[in-house]
Design an enzyme around this catalytic site. Structure first.
Site, PDB file in Angstrom:
ATOM      1  N   GLY A 256     -15.836 -15.389 -17.541  1.00 16.19           N
ATOM      2  CA  GLY A 256     -16.621 -16.515 -17.058  1.00 16.19           C
ATOM      3  C   GLY A 256     -17.996 -16.061 -16.605  1.00 16.19           C
TER       4      GLY A 256
ATOM      5  N   GLY B  20     -13.197  -9.744  -7.504  1.00 20.14           N
ATOM      6  CA  GLY B  20     -12.564  -8.527  -7.007  1.00 20.14           C
ATOM      7  C   GLY B  20     -13.383  -7.267  -7.142  1.00 20.14           C
ATOM      8  N   SER B  21     -12.681  -6.136  -7.318  1.00 20.94           N
ATOM      9  CA  SER B  21     -13.333  -4.829  -7.338  1.00 20.94           C
ATOM     10  C   SER B  21     -12.654  -3.911  -8.338  1.00 20.94           C
ATOM     11  CB  SER B  21     -13.276  -4.199  -5.938  1.00 20.94           C
ATOM     12  OG  SER B  21     -11.921  -3.998  -5.546  1.00 20.94           O
TER      13      SER B  21
ATOM     14  N   CYS C 237      -4.509  -6.735  -7.509  1.00 27.59           N
ATOM     15  CA  CYS C 237      -3.383  -6.637  -6.588  1.00 27.59           C
ATOM     16  C   CYS C 237      -2.048  -6.688  -7.307  1.00 27.59           C
ATOM     17  CB  CYS C 237      -3.465  -7.750  -5.543  1.00 27.59           C
ATOM     18  SG  CYS C 237      -2.075  -7.760  -4.402  1.00 27.59           S
TER      19      CYS C 237
ATOM     20  N   ASP D 190     -13.180  -9.096  -2.407  1.00 28.86           N
ATOM     21  CA  ASP D 190     -13.812  -7.784  -2.524  1.00 28.86           C
ATOM     22  C   ASP D 190     -15.272  -7.850  -2.937  1.00 28.86           C
ATOM     23  OD1 ASP D 190     -11.326  -6.845  -1.911  1.00 28.86           O
ATOM     24  OD2 ASP D 190     -11.006  -5.724  -3.760  1.00 28.86           O
TER      25      ASP D 190
ATOM     26  N   GLY E 293      -4.912 -10.578 -10.832  1.00 30.37           N
ATOM     27  CA  GLY E 293      -5.958  -9.620 -10.501  1.00 30.37           C
ATOM     28  C   GLY E 293      -5.451  -8.205 -10.265  1.00 30.37           C
TER      29      GLY E 293
ATOM     30  N   HIS F 262      -5.039  -9.679   1.658  1.00 28.11           N
ATOM     31  CA  HIS F 262      -4.799 -10.776   2.607  1.00 28.11           C
ATOM     32  C   HIS F 262      -6.111 -11.299   3.197  1.00 28.11           C
ATOM     33  CE1 HIS F 262      -4.040  -6.830   4.456  1.00 28.11           C
ATOM     34  NE2 HIS F 262      -4.530  -7.293   5.583  1.00 28.11           N
TER      35      HIS F 262
ATOM     36  N   HIS G 232      17.593  -6.524  20.579  1.00 24.20           N
ATOM     37  CA  HIS G 232      17.975  -5.115  20.684  1.00 24.20           C
ATOM     38  C   HIS G 232      19.207  -4.849  19.818  1.00 24.20           C
ATOM     39  CE1 HIS G 232      18.764  -1.165  22.418  1.00 24.20           C
ATOM     40  NE2 HIS G 232      20.030  -1.529  22.565  1.00 24.20           N
TER      41      HIS G 232
END
Length: 467
Positions: A114, A144-145, A41, A313, A39, A322, A445
């Site tokens: 599809g 998605g978008s 991403c 989306d 997609g 995510h 640390h």
């Protein structure tokens, strides 16, 4: 061919949904109209942009920071063509990985568009025009978008471009004009600014990254200005024209005074719109919302048509990979009869500039609007030993906690590796930890994550140690 579940779209939401369905014993198929999986991403979004961000960051550090470390370079230069080629190599490796996962999980992949014939029949139209019919018990829409634009502004994909074209430009712009001061624009703008482009950002709102805590926007604005980017806030774009290799963008300031900028590229980054074209939703009685063309779903992410689900989306909420992944898993488990949950308030947002910006939970503005009683703890990276060692002194971690219970309500950070550090805040908030809880957990640390602990200490009776 008969399936238990068909997933339309192979982005992070779609492929994760397909894998989880297969893991749960369902005969699963995935439909993708493009020749590669993953997609937006993986192909023209998250992954390629991060590859270019990393390459440009390496060059920028070599040009501006290496000398502080006693590293001397002569005749420093970059090969932009190689940067773009490496970006594509990263994309190819990731998309090939998704193909492997489909085979590993015995998921059938159908290439083509599809669309619904009815709620249990999906027609796949291939690039050569041939069609195949698949039948199924359940369908998950994960299409998605795509980038949105302004109604009066024509995207020619040559000089007036979207984020997709910005990932594969033939050259570094001399002057890139960005319309929109949100995440996508600022990330790609910073890529080209690091490589020497003049970058001008025109934003309608009075601040950048306007959906995030205002303190983050103010700090990022200061840092990006220091890196050479210029900003026109509270300005409204009125048009853009191309003549030869030059783009002229016209806009009004808050007083209505007309201004213009000339550059060789203009990138339109004013958000994204759900991609539902060609799905044949009308054949099953589904309509999309006028604004954003989103599909309406219930609390189980099921549409008004029983057995048809939608994720990512194409439904309400933040357009984040995510989030789509979480929803893909959620729907697969719902179909399997399980009882999963998603806390949408705990889905983090990230901006991959440098310094990085990350946030989860409520912003301070939201808490004020709710009339909530809260306390604030903040810790600057300039007081961090690890940040001092690496030279990453810009930014801070800000923790918002309930004034009575001390439960962490929001965490907002801008600084080195904030994209990774935000996970600690998400885990803490998922388990409803208090700021005190985080302060009692040992942090190695020197690390950047000590800033999270110090911010929690600052929120807990102002007990920060290093400020």
């Amino acid at each position: 061919m008969q399936y238990d579940v068909i997933v339309i779209g192979s982005g992070p939401g779609g492929y994760v949904a397909a894998i989880r369905c297969a893991q749960l014993g369902m005969k699963t198929a995935i439909i993708e109209k493009y020749s590669t999986l993953g997609g937006t991403c993986l192909n023209v979004g998250c992954i390629p942009s991060k590859a270019l961000l990393d390459s440009s960051e390496h060059y920028h550090n070599a040009a501006h920071a290496f000398s502080d470390h006693g590293i001397k370079l002569d005749n420093l230069a970059f090969d932009f063509g190689r940067m773009v080629a490496r970006k594509q190599e990263v994309v190819n490796a990731n998309t090939s990985g998704i193909s492997f996962l489909m085979k590993k999980n015995k998921i059938d992949v159908h290439t083509g568009v599809g669309s619904f014939k009815d709620k249990n029949t999906i027609v796949v139209t291939k690039t050569d025009g041939t069609k195949a019919e698949l039948t199924t018990e359940k369908v998950i829409i994960a299409t998605g978008s795509k980038p949105s634009s302004l109604p009066f502004l024509k995207i020619d994909k040559q000089r007036i471009i979207t984020s997709t074209e910005a990932l594969s430009l033939p050259e570094v712009p001399k002057h890139l004009i960005l319309i929109g001061g949100g995440v996508i624009g600022l990330e790609l703008g910073s890529v080209y600014a690091r490589l020497g482009a003049k970058v001008s950002v025109i934003e309608f709102m009075d601040g950048i990254i306007p959906t995030m805590d205002k303190a983050l926007g103010r700090e990022l604005l200061k840092v990006l200005k220091k890196q050479g980017m210029e900003f026109y806030l509270n300005h409204k774009v009125t048009g853009a024209t191309v003549e030869g290799d030059e783009v002229t963008v016209t806009f009004d300031n808050a007083k209505g005074e007309k201004q213009e900028l000339k550059g060789d590229y203009c990138m339109v980054a004013v958000g994204r719109v759900a991609y539902t074209d060609g799905l044949g939703l009308e054949n099953i009685g589904l309509t999309v919302e006028e604004r954003g063309r989103k599909i309406t779903v219930d609390e189980h992410l099921e549409t008004s048509v029983k057995g048809v689900y939608a994720i990512g989306d194409v439904i309400k909420g933040a357009m984040l990979a995510h989030k789509a992944e979480d929803e893909g898993t959620f729907v697969a488990e719902i179909i399997a009869g399980q009882k999963p949950h998603i806390n949408y308030n705990l889905i983090p947002g990230v901006v991959y500039t440098w310094p990085e910006v990350a946030a989860v939970g409520f912003t301070e503005e939201q808490l004020k609007e709710q009339g909530a009683k809260y306390k604030v703890g903040s810790f600057p990276f300039k007081a961090s030993g690890r940040a001092r060692a690496s030279g990453d002194l810009d930014g801070f971690v800000k923790v918002l906690a309930d004034a009575t219970t001390d439960e962490i309500l929001g965490v907002h950070m801008i600084g080195p590796r904030a994209a990774d550090m935000i996970a600690e805040a998400v885990v803490a908030m998922e388990f409803r930890a208090s700021a005190e809880d985080v302060t009692r957990a040992s942090h190695a640390h020197p690390t950047y994550t000590e800033a999270m602990r110090e911010a929690c200490l600052a929120a807990t009776e102002n007990r920060a140690i290093h400020i």
